[in-house]
Design a protein around this motif. Structure first.
Motif, PDB file in Angstrom:
ATOM      1  N   THR A 168     -18.291 -14.683   2.945  1.00  0.00           N
ATOM      2  CA  THR A 168     -18.621 -16.107   2.915  1.00  0.00           C
ATOM      3  C   THR A 168     -17.428 -16.867   2.353  1.00  0.00           C
ATOM      4  O   THR A 168     -16.563 -16.292   1.676  1.00  0.00           O
ATOM      5  CB  THR A 168     -19.854 -16.376   2.029  1.00  0.00           C
ATOM      6  N   PRO A 190     -18.950 -25.059   9.476  1.00  0.00           N
ATOM      7  CA  PRO A 190     -19.961 -25.748  10.279  1.00  0.00           C
ATOM      8  C   PRO A 190     -19.985 -27.253  10.005  1.00  0.00           C
ATOM      9  O   PRO A 190     -19.288 -27.738   9.119  1.00  0.00           O
ATOM     10  CB  PRO A 190     -21.266 -25.096   9.825  1.00  0.00           C
ATOM     11  N   VAL A 195     -25.401 -26.041   6.638  1.00  0.00           N
ATOM     12  CA  VAL A 195     -25.683 -24.952   5.699  1.00  0.00           C
ATOM     13  C   VAL A 195     -25.940 -25.585   4.325  1.00  0.00           C
ATOM     14  O   VAL A 195     -25.222 -26.482   3.909  1.00  0.00           O
ATOM     15  CB  VAL A 195     -24.486 -23.977   5.617  1.00  0.00           C
ATOM     16  N   GLY A 211     -19.255 -21.614   5.007  1.00  0.00           N
ATOM     17  CA  GLY A 211     -19.074 -20.968   6.299  1.00  0.00           C
ATOM     18  C   GLY A 211     -18.716 -19.505   6.141  1.00  0.00           C
ATOM     19  O   GLY A 211     -19.011 -18.887   5.107  1.00  0.00           O
ATOM     20  N   LEU A 224     -23.260 -16.589  10.542  1.00  0.00           N
ATOM     21  CA  LEU A 224     -23.599 -18.012  10.462  1.00  0.00           C
ATOM     22  C   LEU A 224     -25.060 -18.244  10.845  1.00  0.00           C
ATOM     23  O   LEU A 224     -25.747 -19.078  10.248  1.00  0.00           O
ATOM     24  CB  LEU A 224     -22.664 -18.841  11.356  1.00  0.00           C
ATOM     25  N   ALA A 228     -27.368 -20.622   8.343  1.00  0.00           N
ATOM     26  CA  ALA A 228     -27.599 -22.021   8.701  1.00  0.00           C
ATOM     27  C   ALA A 228     -29.087 -22.348   8.652  1.00  0.00           C
ATOM     28  O   ALA A 228     -29.930 -21.478   8.832  1.00  0.00           O
ATOM     29  CB  ALA A 228     -27.046 -22.290  10.098  1.00  0.00           C
ATOM     30  N   GLU A 459     -21.525 -26.084  16.860  1.00  0.00           N
ATOM     31  CA  GLU A 459     -20.980 -24.776  16.451  1.00  0.00           C
ATOM     32  C   GLU A 459     -21.054 -23.753  17.585  1.00  0.00           C
ATOM     33  O   GLU A 459     -20.135 -22.951  17.766  1.00  0.00           O
ATOM     34  CB  GLU A 459     -21.755 -24.210  15.254  1.00  0.00           C
TER      35      GLU A 459
END
Lengths: 484, 95
Positions: A168, A190, A195, A211, A224, A228, A459
Motif C-alpha cells: 500500500t 485513485p 478509498v 493506493g 485496489l 476501494a 480507474e
C-alpha cells in the motif's frame, strides 16, 4: 515465488503447491537477507504475519477465501495498524502504537492478506526521495546509491526487490507515481474519495489518497478492488459503487482517445525519458488508440498552487501533535507553551518544520487572501483545464518524472529543486483525478515511468490501458539483477 | 526575497514550533525561496474564479444523530505521555 504475479501466487496456494506460511516465510527470509542494505522496512511483524498466514491456510483448506487470501503485503507506515507501531517516518510518532486499524488495513486483513510489516517513507509523507525519514533513507534496488523516490520509497523498494509482492502507499502530490516510476513499478493513485482515509495519518486532507504499488496493472487491480469503497468514517469518501477492475483489464482499447499535453513534453524533460514515453504512446497507437495533442495551459502553476495548499493543510493537520495525547513529549516542560514548542521542535524533522512554517505563514493574518485564497482559485483553473481536455480525450498520457532516479543527497540542500520533482504529478491531486505510473523503458539501467491520468472514477480504464500496454511490452517484468 | 529572523520567530510562535538559532537562520532564506516559487500565483487572472476547496466540489455529508463510537478512553490514554485518573496531565496552567 517472489517474482510470481498475485494471480499465480493465489493459484499456487489453492493448488497446495505451497502454503501461505511457506510463502510468508520466503518473504521474511528475503527481508532478513536484503533489507539491511535497502532499509525499506521500519517494522517487520513476523509473528503476526505467520499467525495471519496460518489462518489463511486454514481458510484455504476449507475451500474458503478469495483471490488475495494468504498473499503477503507491506503497509506504508502511515496506515494505523492496531497494536503495531505506526511511526510515519517521524521521531514524533516513534513511540506511537496505533490503538485501531485504518479502514484499508481492516479491508485487506478481511481479504485474508498477510501483513509482513510497515515500510519506510518521508517524514509525514513530505518528500520526494524518502531521505527525510527519521529511520534513515531507503535505497533504490536498481542502484543503491540512488533514491527510490518518495514519499512511498519503502513501499516501492520492498516491492521492486521482491521483499513483498505488493504494497500500500499514498499520494498527495505524486508520492505513489514518482517512486513507482523510479523503481520500474506500476502504481495507482485513485480518484480523491475512492478509498477511505480513515486511519491514514493526515498530511493534506484535500489531496491525500491511498493506493497501491505492484509489478503489474493486473496485480494493482486486484488489491485496489479490495481497498476501494465507501466508509462512513471518512467524511470525504464517496458513496458510489466500485467498478470491476479485473473485468475492465481485458477491454479493447481500439478507438480510445489519448491526449498528449504539450506542457508535459517541454523544457527540463530528459530526452531519453521523452523517447521512451513517445515509443509507448506509439505502441498504444498500434493497438488502436488515437493520439491527440492537447493543452493544459495552467500546468506551470500547479507546483506553486500545491506549495500553498498542501503546507496550509499540513500546518493545520499537524497541530494535533502537541505532546499531550500521544507521540513525543519533551522532558520537564517549564509550562504548557514550552511543552508544545519543545515537543514539536524535537519531534519534527527539518522538512516537516519547513512545511508547517510555510503553511502557518500563508494562513496568517494579512496573507490569507494573497496566498491561500488565490491558490484555491488557481486550483480551479487547473481542474478546469482537465475538464476541458476530457471533453476531447479519454485518457491523458505523459511522463511521470523529468528524469530517472537521482543520487542520495543530490537534492537535499535545496527544497525548491526537490519540490520540482513533482511537476507532472501534482496537478492530478489538485483536480482529484485518478492517475497511475507504469514502466515504459530504461535509461542507463534505471527505469522510466509513463503517467496516465483519467476522468474522475475512471480507474478501470487506466488499469485497462496499462494492462493493454503490459501485454505487448516487458518493462514491468524487468528486475534489478541483485534481487531477481 | 527572504524573511527577517523576526518574521520567522513570529511564525514559529504562531505554529508553537520550537526552533534553534541555526534553524531560524536557514529558514529565513528557505522560506523566502519557497515564497518566491509560489509568487507565480499572483500573476494568474482569477478575477471571476470561485475558490476550490474540495476536488469533487462535494458538500458535507450528514448522518443520523445516533451514537456510533464506543468508549475507548483507556486504550487511547494508554499511549499518552502522561495520564492519570482518566485525564491527560500537562504542566499547571492556573496559578
Amino acid at each position: 515465488m517472489h517474482k510470481d504475479s498475485l494471480a499465480a501466487l493465489a493459484e499456487g496456494l489453492r493448488s497446495r503447491r505451497f502454503s501461505s506460511r511457506e510463502l510468508t516465510e520466503h518473504f521474511l527470509k528475503r527481508i532478513e537477507q536484503y533489507d539491511e542494505a535497502l532499509n525499506s522496512y521500519v517494522t517487520v511483524t513476523a509473528e503476526r504475519a505467520l499467525a495471519q498466514a496460518d489462518a489463511a491456510d486454514a481458510q484455504i483448506a476449507k475451500g474458503e477465501g478469495g483471490p488475495l487470501t494468504g498473499i503477503p503485503l507491506a503497509h506504508k507506515d502511515l496506515f494505523c495498524t492496531n497494536g503495531v507501531r505506526t511511526a510515519c517516518g517521524s521521531k514524533m510518532l516513534d513511540n506511537f502504537i496505533a490503538p485501531y486499524d485504518a479502514h484499508i488495513v481492516e479491508l485487506l486483513d478481511a481479504a485474508g492478506m498477510v501483513t509482513l510489516g510497515k515500510v519506510n517513507m518521508d517524514e509525514f509523507a513530505m518528500g520526494s526521495s524518502t531521505e527525510t525519514s527519521y529511520y534513515g533513507p531507503t535505497r533504490n534496488p536498481w542502484d543503491t546509491d540512488r533514491v527510490p523516490g518518495g514519499s512511498s520509497g519503502g513501499s516501492v523498494a520492498a516491492v521492486a526487490a521482491g521483499l513483498a509482492p505488493v504494497a500500500t502507499a499514498t499520494d498527495t502530490g505524486g508520492s505513489i507515481r514518482q517512486p513507482a516510476a523510479l523503481t520500474g513499478l506500476t502504481g495507482i493513485k485513485p480518484t480523491y474519495g475512492r478509498v477511505s482515509r480513515y486511519g491514514m495519518v493526515a498530511f493534506a486532507s484535500s489531496l491525500d489518497q491511498a493506493g497501491v504499488v505492484a509489478h503489474s496493472a493486473e496485480d494493482a487491480a486486484l488489491v485496489l478492488q479490495a481497498m476501494a469503497g465507501f466508509d462512513m468514517r471518512d467524511s470525504t469518501c464517496v458513496e458510489r459503487p466500485v467498478d470491476d477492475y479485473a473485468a475492465a483489464l481485458g477491454n479493447d482499447i481500439r478507438g480510445l482517445k489519448i491526449g498528449l499535453p504539450s506542457q508535459y513534453f517541454g523544457d527540463g524533460l530528459d530526452p531519453q525519458v521523452r523517447a521512451a514515453v513517445d515509443a509507448a504512446a506509439a505502441e498504444l497507437e498500434t493497438l488502436g488508440a488515437t493520439l491527440t495533442p492537447i493543452e493544459l495551459p495552467n500546468t506551470p502553476l500547479s507546483v506553486p498552487t500545491y506549495y500553498v495548499v498542501a503546507p496550509a493543510e499540513a500546518s493545520s493537520n499537524l497541530s494535533r501533535f502537541d505532546g499531550v495525547r500521544y507521540g513525543h513529549r519533551c522532558a520537564e516542560p517549564a509550562n504548557l507553551e514550552d511543552l508544545y514548542k519543545r515537543s514539536r521542535g524535537e519531534g519534527f524533522g527539518s522538512e516537516v518544520k519547513r512545511r508547517i512554517m510555510v503553511g502557518t505563514y500563508v494562513l496568517s493574518h494579512g496573507y490569507y487572501d494573497a496566498y491561500y485564497l488565490q491558490a484555491q482559485k488557481v486550483r480551479r483553473l487547473i481542474a478546469d483545464d482537465f475538464a476541458r481536455a476530457f471533453e476531447q480525450v479519454d485518457v491523458i498520457l505523459g511522463p511521470t518524472t523529468q528524469g530517472t532516479a537521482f543520487a542520495l543527497g543530490e537534492q537535499t540542500d535545496d527544497p525548491v529543486t526537490m519540490y520540482l520533482n513533482d511537476i507532472y504529478t501534482i496537478a492530478a491531486n489538485l483536480a482529484g483525478l485518478p492517475a497511475m505510473s507504469i514502466p515504459c523503458g530504461q535509461s542507463a539501467g534505471l527505469p522510466i515511468g509513463l503517467q496516465l491520468i483519467g476522468r474522475h472514477f475512471d480507474e478501470g480504464r487506466l488499469l485497462n490501458v496499462a494492462h493493454a500496454y503490459q501485454q505487448v511490452s516487458d518493462w514491468h517484468a524487468q528486475w534489478p539483477e541483485a534481487y531477481a | 526575497m527572504s524573511l527577517t529572523t523576526e518574521q520567522v520567530r513570529h511564525v514559529a510562535h504562531l505554529a508553537r514550533l520550537g526552533l534553534d538559532e541555526v534553524q531560524i537562520d536557514s529558514l529565513s532564506t528557505q522560506l523566502g525561496d519557497i515564497l518566491g516559487l509560489v509568487d507565480a500565483l499572483s500573476k494568474a487572472d482569477t478575477a471571476s474564479v470561485t475558490p476550490m476547496a474540495h476536488p469533487l466540489d462535494m458538500g458535507q455529508r450528514g448522518r443520523a444523530d445516533v451514537v456510533t463510537e464506543s468508549d475507548r478512553r483507556e486504550a487511547y490514554q494508554a499511549i499518552a505521555p502522561s495520564a492519570q485518573d482518566g485525564l491527560y496531565r500537562v504542566p499547571r496552567v492556573i496559578e
